[in-house]
Design an enzyme around this catalytic site. Structure first.
Site, PDB file in Angstrom:
ATOM      1  N   GLU A 438       0.828  -1.227   0.000  1.00  0.00           N
ATOM      2  CA  GLU A 438       0.000   0.000   0.000  1.00  0.00           C
ATOM      3  C   GLU A 438       0.850   1.260   0.000  1.00  0.00           C
ATOM      4  O   GLU A 438       0.488   2.269   0.615  1.00  0.00           O
ATOM      5  CB  GLU A 438      -0.948   0.025   1.210  1.00  0.00           C
ATOM      6  CG  GLU A 438      -2.239  -0.710   0.985  1.00  0.00           C
ATOM      7  CD  GLU A 438      -2.814  -0.466  -0.391  1.00  0.00           C
ATOM      8  OE1 GLU A 438      -3.177  -1.457  -1.027  1.00  0.00           O
ATOM      9  OE2 GLU A 438      -2.885   0.684  -0.841  1.00  0.00           O
TER      10      GLU A 438
HETATM   11  C1  LIG Z   1       2.229  -9.848   0.160  1.00  0.00           C
HETATM   12  C2  LIG Z   1       2.086  -8.714  -0.811  1.00  0.00           C
HETATM   13  C3  LIG Z   1       0.829  -8.310  -1.210  1.00  0.00           C
HETATM   14  C4  LIG Z   1       0.678  -7.288  -2.157  1.00  0.00           C
HETATM   15  N1  LIG Z   1      -0.567  -6.961  -2.620  1.00  0.00           N
HETATM   16  C5  LIG Z   1      -0.669  -6.123  -3.687  1.00  0.00           C
HETATM   17  C6  LIG Z   1      -1.921  -5.934  -4.348  1.00  0.00           C
HETATM   18  O1  LIG Z   1      -2.953  -6.479  -3.936  1.00  0.00           O
HETATM   19  N2  LIG Z   1      -1.956  -5.140  -5.449  1.00  0.00           N
HETATM   20  C7  LIG Z   1      -0.848  -4.520  -5.941  1.00  0.00           C
HETATM   21  O2  LIG Z   1      -0.954  -3.831  -6.940  1.00  0.00           O
HETATM   22  N3  LIG Z   1       0.348  -4.668  -5.334  1.00  0.00           N
HETATM   23  C8  LIG Z   1       0.461  -5.460  -4.231  1.00  0.00           C
HETATM   24  N4  LIG Z   1       1.682  -5.650  -3.634  1.00  0.00           N
HETATM   25  C9  LIG Z   1       2.832  -4.924  -4.139  1.00  0.00           C
HETATM   26  C10 LIG Z   1       3.289  -3.846  -3.160  1.00  0.00           C
HETATM   27  O3  LIG Z   1       2.376  -2.788  -3.133  1.00  0.00           O
HETATM   28  C11 LIG Z   1       4.700  -3.426  -3.580  1.00  0.00           C
HETATM   29  O4  LIG Z   1       5.555  -4.503  -3.216  1.00  0.00           O
HETATM   30  C12 LIG Z   1       5.140  -2.128  -2.939  1.00  0.00           C
HETATM   31  O5  LIG Z   1       4.405  -1.058  -3.457  1.00  0.00           O
HETATM   32  C13 LIG Z   1       6.621  -1.843  -3.150  1.00  0.00           C
HETATM   33  O6  LIG Z   1       6.993  -2.014  -4.494  1.00  0.00           O
HETATM   34  P1  LIG Z   1       8.240  -2.942  -4.839  1.00  0.00           P
HETATM   35  O7  LIG Z   1       8.032  -4.254  -4.166  1.00  0.00           O
HETATM   36  O8  LIG Z   1       8.436  -2.961  -6.299  1.00  0.00           O
HETATM   37  O9  LIG Z   1       9.455  -2.253  -4.140  1.00  0.00           O
HETATM   38  P2  LIG Z   1      10.331  -1.086  -4.762  1.00  0.00           P
HETATM   39  O10 LIG Z   1       9.459  -0.034  -5.346  1.00  0.00           O
HETATM   40  O11 LIG Z   1      11.388  -1.669  -5.618  1.00  0.00           O
HETATM   41  O12 LIG Z   1      10.980  -0.470  -3.445  1.00  0.00           O
HETATM   42  C14 LIG Z   1      12.141  -1.030  -2.812  1.00  0.00           C
HETATM   43  C15 LIG Z   1      12.608  -0.044  -1.746  1.00  0.00           C
HETATM   44  O13 LIG Z   1      12.978   1.204  -2.357  1.00  0.00           O
HETATM   45  C16 LIG Z   1      12.241   2.273  -1.789  1.00  0.00           C
HETATM   46  N5  LIG Z   1      11.893   3.235  -2.824  1.00  0.00           N
HETATM   47  C17 LIG Z   1      11.421   2.973  -4.072  1.00  0.00           C
HETATM   48  N6  LIG Z   1      11.206   4.136  -4.719  1.00  0.00           N
HETATM   49  C18 LIG Z   1      11.530   5.138  -3.882  1.00  0.00           C
HETATM   50  C19 LIG Z   1      11.517   6.563  -3.962  1.00  0.00           C
HETATM   51  N7  LIG Z   1      11.088   7.218  -5.035  1.00  0.00           N
HETATM   52  N8  LIG Z   1      11.926   7.265  -2.893  1.00  0.00           N
HETATM   53  C20 LIG Z   1      12.324   6.640  -1.760  1.00  0.00           C
HETATM   54  N9  LIG Z   1      12.362   5.308  -1.628  1.00  0.00           N
HETATM   55  C21 LIG Z   1      11.962   4.565  -2.663  1.00  0.00           C
HETATM   56  C22 LIG Z   1      11.000   1.634  -1.158  1.00  0.00           C
HETATM   57  O14 LIG Z   1      10.488   2.415  -0.098  1.00  0.00           O
HETATM   58  C23 LIG Z   1      11.544   0.284  -0.697  1.00  0.00           C
HETATM   59  O15 LIG Z   1      12.135   0.410   0.550  1.00  0.00           O
HETATM   60  C24 LIG Z   1       1.839  -6.636  -2.661  1.00  0.00           C
HETATM   61  C25 LIG Z   1       3.098  -7.029  -2.226  1.00  0.00           C
HETATM   62  C26 LIG Z   1       3.234  -8.074  -1.342  1.00  0.00           C
HETATM   63  C27 LIG Z   1       4.619  -8.513  -0.953  1.00  0.00           C
END
Ligand SMILES: Cc1cc2nc3c(=O)[nH]c(=O)nc-3n(C[C@H](O)[C@H](O)[C@H](O)COP(=O)(O)OP(=O)(O)OC[C@H]3O[C@@H](n4cnc5c(N)ncnc54)[C@H](O)[C@@H]3O)c2cc1C
Length: 596
Positions: A438
């Site tokens: 989220e």
């Molecule tokens: C169990 C689970 C359920 C989920 N359910 C859903 C769902 O129902 N629908 C859906 O669409 N998604 C879902 N997600 C996805 C989830 O919302 C994303 O994993 C989350 O938004 C983070 O994206 P990412 O994993 O690509 O991490 P990344 O975006 O790669 O982030 C990695 C790290 O970098 C940091 N970071 C990235 N960009 C920036 C920035 N601009 N400034 C500062 N820090 C930054 C982040 O804070 C984090 O610490 C789910 C994920 C999991 C694991």
């Protein structure tokens, strides 16, 4: 000892910190009474503790399974979901004309607190359906509302939220799923989404997927995104939703926790193309999705508080039973570990953090209610500002303390906390996702410091700060040592909040400096505002004690909780301000190569 819904704490927060009863002055909630609030919370407690808490462990152990595109949920989940539908819980805070119970969001959030504590993996499904209902109510066409809302509100159908793709996580604008218009006004979607919570399962008859995708020739980034409704089953033309749409789960994630929640890789349009319809206007997808995300962010905050509560209760009961060593104030040797000051400190610390976070999330729910229902446009606008300010704090603080308290529970259990059979490890594993999904808590901090702080010329913050100063005055008027202590710490915290917000909002501030301090700023805000709400609760408790009404010992404990939070977390706010202002030069001083 399984979970017992903390109804007394929940009602105290609703009634004496958020003043939920004031909503009865609005036309929409004119029927709201303390009796109704208590009855609903009592029923919610019964349902969540009896039906859901008992299958939490089985959900963790068995998880969901996928075979031939069909997901089978963990033992007991399907039956519990049927009970959930029968109780009408999905419609708790949705309007009666749409088939809901018509109760305030504040009660909806309190229900989430219990639901997620009892069974977080189960609770995620209904939580996402809530967000989709919200989008359809606010932005659906009359026909869409008529077709989809009734069964979503009963819970017979569920919903999912589809943003994430392998290359598009926090950077949603990088997503590639495409949507091509058809002559009949529908669209055909193609693409793959990952991590989709409850994307496929066997509990509901149909699943309504809300999917962010790109229409042809749309610009790059978030500006080019549109939101689509893509059901698992389509209408056969006679009102029977039996025609299978081309959307399938092609994978199920193996996760650290929430094993009972099916986290799916979804393929849209793998063969014929998935049929969907636009929600709202084309290229307004992010605005639409934000309706869903704001609801989900608040509810994920409630998940954090819920899981913290469940873990805290487990720690408390273990600490009263486990005996080790000699303690200063008891003759019994060995003494129950709750008598050791460090264990006692951990328990009080967890209790205080839960109370502060619960107050923030319920206050956010209450603000959402007033923003919608007040008959006074000025109150509505002010409440909307409060909701906007509190949403990132509800999400980040609720989930941060969720992880912290679940970790504390493991610590209180000692070695047994690290052994799966006690169940403490499950809460810790389950809690860990909440600061990530989220919008990670880092992204919440950017929203708070980068967007919310400057909205309407800083009014969101200045209104909050003015209220906090009133609380300081009210505490000083109590003329008691404990309230003088709370007032003193709150005064220092609010002054620090004001100066730090001014530093952060300075238009001349280097963006890199501000972003380097954003997470510390978010924590500073949460601790200051959480301390303020606990002080409001303490003031109400003192009044109730003077009136000799209700459970005096409980009210006294609310004052002591506020005192502890003020003496520790409010007292540390000036140090957090130093962290906020540390600046990018320090954060980036060591090179990337130098870091390793
Ligand atoms: C169990 C689970 C359920 C989920 N359910 C859903 C769902 O129902 N629908 C859906 O669409 N998604 C879902 N997600 C996805 C989830 O919302 C994303 O994993 C989350 O938004 C983070 O994206 P990412 O994993 O690509 O991490 P990344 O975006 O790669 O982030 C990695 C790290 O970098 C940091 N970071 C990235 N960009 C920036 C920035 N601009 N400034 C500062 N820090 C930054 C982040 O804070 C984090 O610490 C789910 C994920 C999991 C694991």
């Amino acid at each position: 000892m399984s979970y017992q819904a903390p109804v007394r704490d929940i009602l105290f927060t609703l009634e004496h910190i958020c003043q939920i009863q004031t909503l009865a002055a609005t036309k929409q909630y004119a029927d709201l009474s303390p009796d109704l609030t208590q009855a609903i919370m009592g029923e919610a407690a019964k349902f969540t503790t009896q039906e859901l808490a008992s299958i939490n462990r089985a959900g963790d152990q068995a998880g969901s399974t996928l075979a031939d595109g069909v997901v089978t949920t963990a033992p007991g989940f399907k039956q519990a979901y049927a009970q959930f539908v029968e109780g009408g819980w999905q419609g708790l805070s949705f309007p009666e004309p749409d088939g809901g119970m018509g109760l305030p969001n504040a009660l909806g959030v309190a229900f989430m607190d219990m639901l997620q504590a009892a069974n977080m993996a189960f609770g995620l499904g209904p939580m996402l359906t809530m967000g989709a209902i919200e989008v359809l109510i606010q932005a659906g066409t009359p026909e869409q509302k008529q077709t989809w809302l009734p069964k979503l509100i009963t819970g017979e159908w569920s919903a999912s939220m589809n943003l994430t793709e392998p290359q598009a996580g926090s950077d949603v604008g990088a997503l590639r799923t495409s949507a091509k218009a058809r002559a009949d006004g529908s669209f055909v979607l193609k693409g793959q989404k990952i991590f989709i919570t409850w994307g496929e399962h066997d509990c509901a008859q149909n699943i309504v997927h809300l999917v962010l995708a790109r229409t042809e020739n749309s610009p790059a980034g978030t500006k080019g995104l549109s939101l689509f409704l893509v059901p698992k089953y389509l209408d056969d033309g006679a009102g029977n939703f039996t025609v299978r749409n081309d959307v399938f789960a092609i994978g199920l994630e193996h996760k650290l926790g929430i094993h009972g929640s099916p986290t799916c890789t979804m393929e849209y349009g793998g063969s014929t193309g998935a049929v969907g319809w636009l929600i709202g206007e084309e290229m307004r997808g992010m605005a639409m999705m934000f309706i869903m995300m704001n609801s989900a962010r608040l509810n994920v905050g409630a998940q954090g508080v819920g899981i913290a509560e469940r873990a805290w209760q487990q720690a408390y009961f273990y600490a009263t039973e486990r005996k080790q060593g000699k303690a200063a104030d008891v003759d019994e040797i060995p003494a129950a570990i709750i008598h050791h000051p460090d264990v006692r400190r951990m328990l009080l610390d967890g209790k205080a953090k839960i109370a502060a976070a619960r107050a923030i999330i319920y206050a956010c729910g209450m603000a959402a209610d007033l923003a919608e229902a007040s008959g006074d446009a000025k109150i509505r606008a002010r409440a909307k500002r409060r909701e906007d300010l509190l949403t990132p704090l509800a999400k980040s603080f609720g989930t941060d303390i969720g992880v912290e308290v679940a970790s504390m529970n493991v610590q209180v259990h000692g070695g047994m906390g690290f052994i799966e059979e006690t169940g403490a490890a499950q809460h810790y594993r389950d809690a860990r996702i909440t600061p990530i999904y989220e919008g990670t808590n880092g992204i919440q901090a950017i929203d708070l410091a980068g967007r919310k702080l400057s909205m309407q010329g800083g009014l969101l913050f200045s209104e909050m700060i003015a209220e906090m100063r009133e609380t300081v005055i009210a505490c000083n008027e109590q003329k008691s040592p404990v309230f003088a202590r709370i007032a003193n710490q709150l005064e220092r915290a609010v002054t620090t909040l004001q100066t730090t917000a001014t530093w952060m909002a300075d238009p001349a501030r280097d963006r890199k400096d501000a972003l380097s301090g954003a997470t510390a700023f978010q924590t500073l805000c949460a601790h200051s505002i959480g301390g303020h709400y606990l002080a409001i609760g303490a003031l109400a408790a003192a009044k109730l004690i003077r009136a000799k009404t209700g459970d005096g010992a409980y009210y006294q404990s609310r004052i002591e909780l506020a005192d502890y939070f003020a003496s520790t977390y409010l007292a540390a706010v000036p140090a957090l301000a130093e962290q906020v202002q540390v600046g990018a030069d320090v954060i980036f001083a060591i090179s990337i190569e130098g870091l390793i």
